[in-house]
Design a protein around this motif. Structure first.
Motif, short mmCIF file in Angstrom:
data_model
loop_
_atom_site.label_atom_id
_atom_site.label_comp_id
_atom_site.label_asym_id
_atom_site.label_seq_id
_atom_site.Cartn_x
_atom_site.Cartn_y
_atom_site.Cartn_z
N ALA A 41 9.20 5.59 -15.53
CA ALA A 41 8.45 5.86 -14.32
C ALA A 41 8.02 4.53 -13.68
O ALA A 41 7.58 3.62 -14.36
N LYS A 42 8.17 4.45 -12.37
CA LYS A 42 7.79 3.25 -11.64
C LYS A 42 6.72 3.59 -10.62
O LYS A 42 6.62 4.70 -10.14
N PHE A 43 5.92 2.58 -10.26
CA PHE A 43 4.89 2.76 -9.26
C PHE A 43 5.47 2.55 -7.86
O PHE A 43 6.30 1.66 -7.67
N PRO A 44 5.01 3.33 -6.89
CA PRO A 44 5.42 3.04 -5.52
C PRO A 44 4.79 1.72 -5.07
O PRO A 44 3.69 1.38 -5.53
N PRO A 45 5.45 0.97 -4.21
CA PRO A 45 4.91 -0.33 -3.79
C PRO A 45 3.53 -0.23 -3.15
O PRO A 45 2.74 -1.17 -3.22
N THR A 46 3.20 0.92 -2.55
CA THR A 46 1.91 1.08 -1.89
C THR A 46 0.79 1.48 -2.83
O THR A 46 -0.37 1.56 -2.42
N SER A 47 1.10 1.70 -4.09
CA SER A 47 0.09 2.11 -5.06
C SER A 47 -0.97 1.02 -5.23
O SER A 47 -0.64 -0.16 -5.32
N VAL A 49 -2.45 0.35 -7.81
CA VAL A 49 -2.26 -0.25 -9.13
C VAL A 49 -1.45 -1.53 -9.02
O VAL A 49 -1.73 -2.52 -9.69
N VAL A 50 -0.43 -1.53 -8.15
CA VAL A 50 0.42 -2.71 -8.02
C VAL A 50 0.11 -3.53 -6.78
O VAL A 50 0.26 -4.75 -6.80
N ALA A 51 -0.29 -2.91 -5.69
CA ALA A 51 -0.59 -3.61 -4.43
C ALA A 51 0.50 -4.62 -4.08
O ALA A 51 0.24 -5.78 -3.81
#
Length: 94
Positions: A41-47, A49-51
């Motif tokens: 599972a990957k985070f969306p770039p807009t999350s 969590v990752v910013a």
């Protein structure tokens, strides 16, 4: 007088031992399967969590991160990313 305090312990059969082994193996496989699925599972770039941003932060940029996968992918951020981008999960390559 008869001694009734002794407890007889039965030895488990081979079938019982094998059955327990199969059940344990299935549980371990399920745990590893869940871990592998979670890792995929990957985070969306807009999350938050990752910013993720398309520009570097100070001297930190994606192509210097251990998560970076050339030419423009990341192990934790979904989609195409810029090699000169940055996110909160940046970790320097060793």
């Amino acid at each position: 007088m008869t001694d009734t305090s002794r407890v007889q312990i039965s030895t488990p059969s081979r079938r019982t031992i094998v059955l327990h082994g199969v059940v344990c193996a299935a549980g371990v496989a399920a745990l590893f399967g869940a871990a592998t699925e979670a890792q995929a599972a990957k985070f969306p770039p807009t999350s938050p969590v990752v910013a993720y941003q398309d520009t570097p932060k100070n001297s930190q940029q994606c192509d210097g991160c251990i998560q970076f996968q050339p030419p423009n992918a990341c192990q934790v951020v979904d989609g195409a990313i810029s090699p000169t981008g940055w996110c909160k999960l940046w970790a320097k390559k060793g």
